[in-house]
Design an enzyme around this catalytic site. Structure first.
Site, mmCIF file in Angstrom:
data_model
loop_
_atom_site.group_PDB
_atom_site.id
_atom_site.type_symbol
_atom_site.label_atom_id
_atom_site.label_comp_id
_atom_site.label_asym_id
_atom_site.label_seq_id
_atom_site.Cartn_x
_atom_site.Cartn_y
_atom_site.Cartn_z
ATOM 1 N N ASN A 106 0.864 -1.183 0.000
ATOM 2 C CA ASN A 106 0.000 0.000 0.000
ATOM 3 C C ASN A 106 0.905 1.240 0.000
ATOM 4 O OD1 ASN A 106 -1.488 2.249 0.905
ATOM 5 N ND2 ASN A 106 -3.000 0.921 1.873
ATOM 6 N N PHE A 140 -6.121 8.400 1.974
ATOM 7 C CA PHE A 140 -6.529 7.197 1.247
ATOM 8 C C PHE A 140 -7.633 6.490 2.032
ATOM 9 C CE2 PHE A 140 -4.663 3.716 3.763
ATOM 10 C CZ PHE A 140 -3.830 4.432 4.617
ATOM 11 N N ASP A 195 -0.563 -3.330 10.139
ATOM 12 C CA ASP A 195 -1.926 -3.757 9.847
ATOM 13 C C ASP A 195 -2.848 -2.777 10.540
ATOM 14 O OD1 ASP A 195 -3.277 -5.968 8.312
ATOM 15 O OD2 ASP A 195 -4.487 -5.908 10.127
ATOM 16 N N HIS A 197 -3.855 7.070 14.165
ATOM 17 C CA HIS A 197 -3.499 5.744 14.690
ATOM 18 C C HIS A 197 -2.070 5.366 14.295
ATOM 19 C CE1 HIS A 197 -5.114 5.750 10.720
ATOM 20 N NE2 HIS A 197 -4.977 4.460 10.498
ATOM 21 N N ARG A 198 -1.729 5.597 12.997
ATOM 22 C CA ARG A 198 -0.408 5.214 12.486
ATOM 23 C C ARG A 198 0.669 6.127 13.082
ATOM 24 N NH1 ARG A 198 -2.002 5.027 7.882
ATOM 25 N NH2 ARG A 198 -2.591 2.858 8.089
#
Ligand code: IMP
Length: 206
Positions: free
Chosen positions: A12, A160, A74, A188-189
């Protein structure tokens, strides 16, 4: 921290871009597609029932093939009104072949189907689990979550996936209306990456 090479175990490009922007100051960042030897590996099946399980599967499988440190991401979206769906099925919620348009349309359709039409009923969060591995061994795991809500129709062109439908708590704009820098400061990332950087500073890698 010295400049070592880190392989982001994902195909991705959006995730790689977000991760590379943060880590480029510390690592030489590559992705799975940069390693010709990864072509021998068939698509890694994400058969786990949690983000942690799937990130671990990706990290171990990739680090058995590439020689560098590997960081697998993930992640996905959980909606309260849908009992946590799409969850680990976030990438293919709208069916296969998957697309963000189909996923977003299915999400709006499902929320309408269960009658979740007010902001209070449309609570949601993004979750991210990062797993660091080398030589097939997991070295550490980091997680991050970002609370917010799903709006009634898509807004914004950045980012995205579900970004055009997700408004983080205390904000009025969607992730897709924020700059990448602002998104990463609260996402979150971004939160999981912050933990990863702190861990690397406390545990210098060889
Ligand atoms: P994975 O590659 O199996 O982890 O799939 C993650 C999926 O969750 C993506 O394809 C997106 O649909 C969704 N997702 C994860 N993180 C984000 C994000 O930061 N913004 C929007 N969608 C995301």
């Amino acid at each position: 921290m010295s400049q070592k090479t880190l392989c982001i175990a994902t195909r991705n490009q959006h995730k790689t871009q977000e991760i590379a922007s943060v880590l480029a100051a510390y690592w030489v960042v590559k992705c799975s597609a940069d390693y010709p030897e990864m072509e021998q590996l068939e698509d890694i099946e994400e058969t786990g029932d949690s983000f942690q399980a799937n990130a671990t599967i990706k990290a171990i499988a990739t680090s058995q093939i590439v020689p560098d440190y590997v960081l697998a991401d993930d992640s996905g979206l959980e909606c309260d009104a849908l009992d946590g769906a799409p969850g680990v099925f976030s990438a293919r919620y709208g069916g296969i072949p998957s697309s963000a348009e189909k996923n977003n349309a299915k999400l709006l359709q499902e929320l309408a189907r269960v009658g979740a039409m007010t902001p209070e009923q449309r609570g949601a969060r993004f979750r991210c689990v990062l797993v660091l591995a080398k030589g097939g061994e997991v070295l550490a795991t980091f997680d991050g979550a970002c609370e917010g809500k799903i709006i009634l129709e898509p807004r914004g062109l950045h980012g995205f996936g579900y970004d055009p439908l997700f408004v983080p708590r205390t904000y009025t704009r969607t992730f897709a209306q924020l700059t990448e820098k602002t998104k990463t400061s609260l996402s979150h990332r971004g939160l999981a990456l912050k933990k990863f950087i702190e861990w690397c500073q406390a545990n210098p890698l060889e």
